[in-house]
Design a protein around this motif. Structure first.
Motif, PDB file in Angstrom:
ATOM      1  N   GLU A  63       0.856  -1.187   0.000  1.00 34.41           N
ATOM      2  CA  GLU A  63       0.000   0.000   0.000  1.00 34.41           C
ATOM      3  C   GLU A  63       0.895   1.240   0.000  1.00 34.41           C
ATOM      4  O   GLU A  63       1.794   1.341   0.831  1.00 34.41           O
ATOM      5  CB  GLU A  63      -0.909   0.000   1.227  1.00 34.41           C
ATOM      6  N   ARG A  64       0.637   2.153  -0.937  1.00 32.58           N
ATOM      7  CA  ARG A  64       1.473   3.350  -1.070  1.00 32.58           C
ATOM      8  C   ARG A  64       0.615   4.610  -1.047  1.00 32.58           C
ATOM      9  O   ARG A  64      -0.490   4.634  -1.556  1.00 32.58           O
ATOM     10  CB  ARG A  64       2.223   3.318  -2.397  1.00 32.58           C
ATOM     11  N   ARG A  65       1.221   5.644  -0.472  1.00 38.40           N
ATOM     12  CA  ARG A  65       0.639   6.994  -0.528  1.00 38.40           C
ATOM     13  C   ARG A  65       1.818   7.952  -0.512  1.00 38.40           C
ATOM     14  O   ARG A  65       2.505   8.082   0.507  1.00 38.40           O
ATOM     15  CB  ARG A  65      -0.284   7.268   0.633  1.00 38.40           C
ATOM     16  N   GLY A  66       2.072   8.594  -1.637  1.00 38.38           N
ATOM     17  CA  GLY A  66       3.229   9.479  -1.736  1.00 38.38           C
ATOM     18  C   GLY A  66       4.514   8.679  -1.539  1.00 38.38           C
ATOM     19  O   GLY A  66       4.738   7.673  -2.184  1.00 38.38           O
ATOM     20  N   GLY A  67       5.346   9.117  -0.608  1.00 27.33           N
ATOM     21  CA  GLY A  67       6.590   8.414  -0.312  1.00 27.33           C
ATOM     22  C   GLY A  67       6.451   7.343   0.744  1.00 27.33           C
ATOM     23  O   GLY A  67       7.393   6.621   1.042  1.00 27.33           O
ATOM     24  N   SER A  68       5.266   7.202   1.311  1.00 29.85           N
ATOM     25  CA  SER A  68       5.018   6.211   2.362  1.00 29.85           C
ATOM     26  C   SER A  68       4.593   4.882   1.744  1.00 29.85           C
ATOM     27  O   SER A  68       3.773   4.848   0.825  1.00 29.85           O
ATOM     28  CB  SER A  68       3.915   6.736   3.291  1.00 29.85           C
ATOM     29  N   GLU A  69       5.161   3.793   2.259  1.00 31.19           N
ATOM     30  CA  GLU A  69       4.828   2.458   1.750  1.00 31.19           C
ATOM     31  C   GLU A  69       4.659   1.501   2.928  1.00 31.19           C
ATOM     32  O   GLU A  69       5.466   1.485   3.841  1.00 31.19           O
ATOM     33  CB  GLU A  69       5.934   1.964   0.829  1.00 31.19           C
ATOM     34  N   THR A  70       3.604   0.707   2.900  1.00 29.85           N
ATOM     35  CA  THR A  70       3.350  -0.310   3.916  1.00 29.85           C
ATOM     36  C   THR A  70       3.232  -1.654   3.210  1.00 29.85           C
ATOM     37  O   THR A  70       2.436  -1.802   2.282  1.00 29.85           O
ATOM     38  CB  THR A  70       2.046  -0.016   4.684  1.00 29.85           C
ATOM     39  N   HIS A 113     -10.532   7.037  10.921  1.00 25.93           N
ATOM     40  CA  HIS A 113     -11.142   5.709  10.746  1.00 25.93           C
ATOM     41  C   HIS A 113     -10.978   5.166   9.336  1.00 25.93           C
ATOM     42  O   HIS A 113     -10.969   3.967   9.144  1.00 25.93           O
ATOM     43  CB  HIS A 113     -12.624   5.753  11.126  1.00 25.93           C
ATOM     44  N   ASP A 114     -10.859   6.002   8.343  1.00 27.20           N
ATOM     45  CA  ASP A 114     -10.668   5.597   6.955  1.00 27.20           C
ATOM     46  C   ASP A 114     -11.668   4.519   6.539  1.00 27.20           C
ATOM     47  O   ASP A 114     -11.304   3.468   6.022  1.00 27.20           O
ATOM     48  CB  ASP A 114      -9.227   5.108   6.729  1.00 27.20           C
ATOM     49  N   VAL A 115     -12.940   4.743   6.800  1.00 25.67           N
ATOM     50  CA  VAL A 115     -13.982   3.767   6.499  1.00 25.67           C
ATOM     51  C   VAL A 115     -14.180   3.582   4.988  1.00 25.67           C
ATOM     52  O   VAL A 115     -14.741   2.591   4.556  1.00 25.67           O
ATOM     53  CB  VAL A 115     -15.323   4.139   7.170  1.00 25.67           C
ATOM     54  N   ARG A 116     -13.704   4.518   4.196  1.00 28.53           N
ATOM     55  CA  ARG A 116     -13.809   4.383   2.746  1.00 28.53           C
ATOM     56  C   ARG A 116     -12.576   3.690   2.151  1.00 28.53           C
ATOM     57  O   ARG A 116     -12.518   3.454   0.960  1.00 28.53           O
ATOM     58  CB  ARG A 116     -13.990   5.738   2.088  1.00 28.53           C
ATOM     59  N   ARG A 117     -11.593   3.415   2.955  1.00 27.17           N
ATOM     60  CA  ARG A 117     -10.329   2.814   2.507  1.00 27.17           C
ATOM     61  C   ARG A 117      -9.742   3.595   1.336  1.00 27.17           C
ATOM     62  O   ARG A 117      -9.374   3.036   0.306  1.00 27.17           O
ATOM     63  CB  ARG A 117     -10.510   1.357   2.117  1.00 27.17           C
ATOM     64  N   ASP A 118      -9.633   4.908   1.493  1.00 28.13           N
ATOM     65  CA  ASP A 118      -9.062   5.720   0.432  1.00 28.13           C
ATOM     66  C   ASP A 118      -7.809   6.473   0.878  1.00 28.13           C
ATOM     67  O   ASP A 118      -7.363   7.390   0.209  1.00 28.13           O
ATOM     68  CB  ASP A 118     -10.103   6.701  -0.125  1.00 28.13           C
ATOM     69  N   TYR A 119      -7.237   6.069   2.011  1.00 25.98           N
ATOM     70  CA  TYR A 119      -6.007   6.723   2.467  1.00 25.98           C
ATOM     71  C   TYR A 119      -4.868   6.419   1.500  1.00 25.98           C
ATOM     72  O   TYR A 119      -4.148   7.306   1.073  1.00 25.98           O
ATOM     73  CB  TYR A 119      -5.643   6.280   3.885  1.00 25.98           C
ATOM     74  N   PHE A 120      -4.706   5.126   1.142  1.00 30.94           N
ATOM     75  CA  PHE A 120      -3.638   4.744   0.228  1.00 30.94           C
ATOM     76  C   PHE A 120      -4.091   4.954  -1.210  1.00 30.94           C
ATOM     77  O   PHE A 120      -5.187   4.572  -1.590  1.00 30.94           O
ATOM     78  CB  PHE A 120      -3.234   3.278   0.438  1.00 30.94           C
ATOM     79  N   THR A 121      -3.213   5.574  -2.016  1.00 31.27           N
ATOM     80  CA  THR A 121      -3.565   5.853  -3.409  1.00 31.27           C
ATOM     81  C   THR A 121      -3.244   4.682  -4.332  1.00 31.27           C
ATOM     82  O   THR A 121      -3.785   4.590  -5.429  1.00 31.27           O
ATOM     83  CB  THR A 121      -2.817   7.100  -3.902  1.00 31.27           C
ATOM     84  N   ASP A 122      -2.354   3.783  -3.910  1.00 33.39           N
ATOM     85  CA  ASP A 122      -1.971   2.643  -4.744  1.00 33.39           C
ATOM     86  C   ASP A 122      -1.884   1.399  -3.862  1.00 33.39           C
ATOM     87  O   ASP A 122      -1.060   1.336  -2.950  1.00 33.39           O
ATOM     88  CB  ASP A 122      -0.619   2.920  -5.405  1.00 33.39           C
ATOM     89  N   THR A 123      -2.751   0.425  -4.099  1.00 35.34           N
ATOM     90  CA  THR A 123      -2.764  -0.825  -3.330  1.00 35.34           C
ATOM     91  C   THR A 123      -2.629  -1.988  -4.307  1.00 35.34           C
ATOM     92  O   THR A 123      -3.392  -2.086  -5.263  1.00 35.34           O
ATOM     93  CB  THR A 123      -4.066  -0.963  -2.528  1.00 35.34           C
ATOM     94  N   THR A 124      -1.640  -2.865  -4.044  1.00 33.28           N
ATOM     95  CA  THR A 124      -1.375  -4.001  -4.917  1.00 33.28           C
ATOM     96  C   THR A 124      -1.346  -5.290  -4.099  1.00 33.28           C
ATOM     97  O   THR A 124      -0.691  -5.351  -3.064  1.00 33.28           O
ATOM     98  CB  THR A 124      -0.022  -3.831  -5.642  1.00 33.28           C
ATOM     99  N   PHE A 125      -2.053  -6.301  -4.584  1.00 35.91           N
ATOM    100  CA  PHE A 125      -2.052  -7.632  -3.982  1.00 35.91           C
ATOM    101  C   PHE A 125      -1.220  -8.560  -4.867  1.00 35.91           C
ATOM    102  O   PHE A 125      -1.466  -8.646  -6.076  1.00 35.91           O
ATOM    103  CB  PHE A 125      -3.476  -8.194  -3.900  1.00 35.91           C
ATOM    104  N   CYS A 126      -0.252  -9.262  -4.280  1.00 36.11           N
ATOM    105  CA  CYS A 126       0.519 -10.278  -4.998  1.00 36.11           C
ATOM    106  C   CYS A 126       0.207 -11.627  -4.356  1.00 36.11           C
ATOM    107  O   CYS A 126       0.398 -11.797  -3.148  1.00 36.11           O
ATOM    108  CB  CYS A 126       2.009  -9.996  -4.923  1.00 36.11           C
TER     109      CYS A 126
END
Length: 158
Positions: A63-70, A113-126
């Motif tokens: 999960e990425r948002r700007g320079g942050s990655e989880t 709470h991020d109930v819409r799950r829109d905090y991360f701009t790029d989410t990838t599942f492998c």
């Protein structure tokens, strides 16, 4: 001729044992040393865990948002609470599914709470399930080496 029969029996037994047991996956987040983009199993201190479901698969979630990655490595059954898992769960990486109705009826002002799950701009599942501990960076390379060694041993026993 007798050695060929023994070799075939051992290979079949190995396949049956592998099918009967649950897959092993790494289960950690990028907050754990060694579990970031450059994966180091020695840094996390263990060789993975059995997944709870017999037909489970390993997942690496980025999960990425700007320079942050989880990064989260886990079994798919542990992530089933998420509504953005792609429908195609075969080997490979896919972007997260979009759910237009997610949090449609929630109306409160707590942004955290991020109930819409829109905090991360790029989410990838492998997804991977063809080898134990395949949600690490070098899991597939180890599998290829083991396959080559098995073929070489079979040719030498011939």
């Amino acid at each position: 001729m007798h050695s060929h029969t023994n070799l075939i029996a051992v290979l079949l037994l190995t396949v049956l044992i592998h099918e009967g047991s649950a897959i092993w996956c790494y289960r950690c987040t990028s907050a754990t040393p060694g579990c970031g983009e450059t994966f180091n199993w020695r840094g996390i201190g263990y060789l993975g865990e059995h997944c709870p479901e017999p037909d489970d698969i390993c997942v690496k979630l980025t999960e990425r948002r700007g320079g942050s990655e989880t990064i989260t490595r886990d079994c798919l059954s542990a992530l089933n609470f998420r509504k953005d898992i792609p429908a195609d769960k075969y080997e490979g990486c896919r972007p997260a599914a979009k759910d237009e109705r997610l949090a449609h009826y929630v109306n409160h002002t707590i942004k955290e709470h991020d109930v819409r799950r829109d905090y991360f701009t790029d989410t990838t599942f492998c997804f991977c399930f063809l080898d134990h501990r395949c949600n690490g960076a070098s899991g597939m390379q180890v599998s290829a080496v083991m396959a080559l060694l098995t073929v070489a041993a079979a040719l030498l026993l011939r």
